[in-house]
Enzyme design. Structure first.
Site: not given
Ligand code: PGA
Length: 257
Positions: A9-11, A95, A97, A167, A173, A212, A234
């Site tokens: 997931n490159w966000k 997600h 976010e 998650e 993150g 993470s 990340g």
């Molecule tokens: P992260 O994000 O690996 O940076 O914690 C995972 C995600 O939000 O899918």
């Protein structure tokens, strides 16, 4: 059990130049991991670029969001049919976010899940509790509700071609990861909910861990019985870290990439 699955997931990261560099570093090596499924979810504008790079590879394209609607006056939205035209297979839904920053509710996430199924793509339903939920001992009930809301609407057959990503919000993150035991407990709970409706579907469903995940912790997380791979934020932006994570998910990989 199907081959493990790792989704990047490159966000909201990348540029034409950075993406090309990262993909060039990744693709030939990832293709040697035969018993692993890999997906890459770039931001929308880069879908054609990434799709071109992936055309000769086993890696699947994905998107980070989708509209619940098919077409019409929904400024700024993108439909599942459009994502299909650009070669997407996986669509991330719910997600944290988006649940937090865009106030997406379980009902909205469910409507998106239905839209993705209708377009014959693979929904990746993201679930997870906040730190406050965990401290109040509500992790299980929050995750159950997130899964159950979708299940009530689409039925167990809707999960025959779906992925669930657990998650924990407090681990995304932050550098803080759920312990393998914490992850396993929630993954087993999710599988139990689905197995109550259809054991075969529950057993073949990928339940990914996200939050993470990095090169150092991937192996122990993925060795848990009900952890079938990862959703990686990340660390998916750095070629070596992502390759190490993919190696950790690949059964019996003892070779250098
Ligand atoms: P992260 O994000 O690996 O940076 O914690 C995972 C995600 O939000 O899918």
């Amino acid at each position: 059990m199907p081959a493990p699955l790792v989704i990047a997931n490159w966000k909201m990261n990348g540029s034409l130049e950075k993406n090309a560099r990262l993909l060039n570093q990744l693709l030939t090596k990832l293709d040697t991991l035969e018993y692993l499924e890999v997906g890459i979810c770039p931001p929308f504008p880069y879908l054609p670029q990434v799709s071109d790079h992936l055309s000769q590879s086993r890696i699947n394209l994905g998107a980070q969001n989708v509209s619940a609607f098919e077409a019409g006056a929904y400024t700024g939205e993108v439909s599942a049919a459009m994502l299909r035209e650009f070669g997407c297979r996986y669509i991330l839904l719910g997600h944290s976010e988006r649940r937090l920053l865009c106030q997406e509710s379980n009902d909205q996430v469910t409507a998106k899940f239905e839209a993705v199924l209708k377009a014959e793509l693979t929904p990746v339903l993201c679930v997870g509790e906040t730190l406050e939920h965990r401290q109040r001992g509500e992790s299980e009930s929050v995750v159950s509700t997130q899964v159950q809301t979708v299940l009530d609407r689409v039925g167990i057959q809707g999960f025959a071609n779906a992925v669930i990503a657990y998650e924990p919000v407090w681990a995304i993150g932050t550098g803080e990861t759920a312990t393998p035991e914490q992850a396993q407990a929630v993954h087993a709970q999710i599988r139990r909910i689905l197995a109550g409706h259809d054991a075969a579907i529950a057993n073949q469903l990928h339940i990914l861990y996200g939050g993470s995940v990095n090169a150092a912790n991937a192996q122990t997380l993925f060795s848990q019985k009900d952890v079938d791979g990862g959703l990686v934020g990340g660390a998916s932006l750095e070629a070596n870290a992502f390759l190490e994570i993919c190696k950790a998910a690949h059964p019996g990989t003892h070779f250098d990439l």
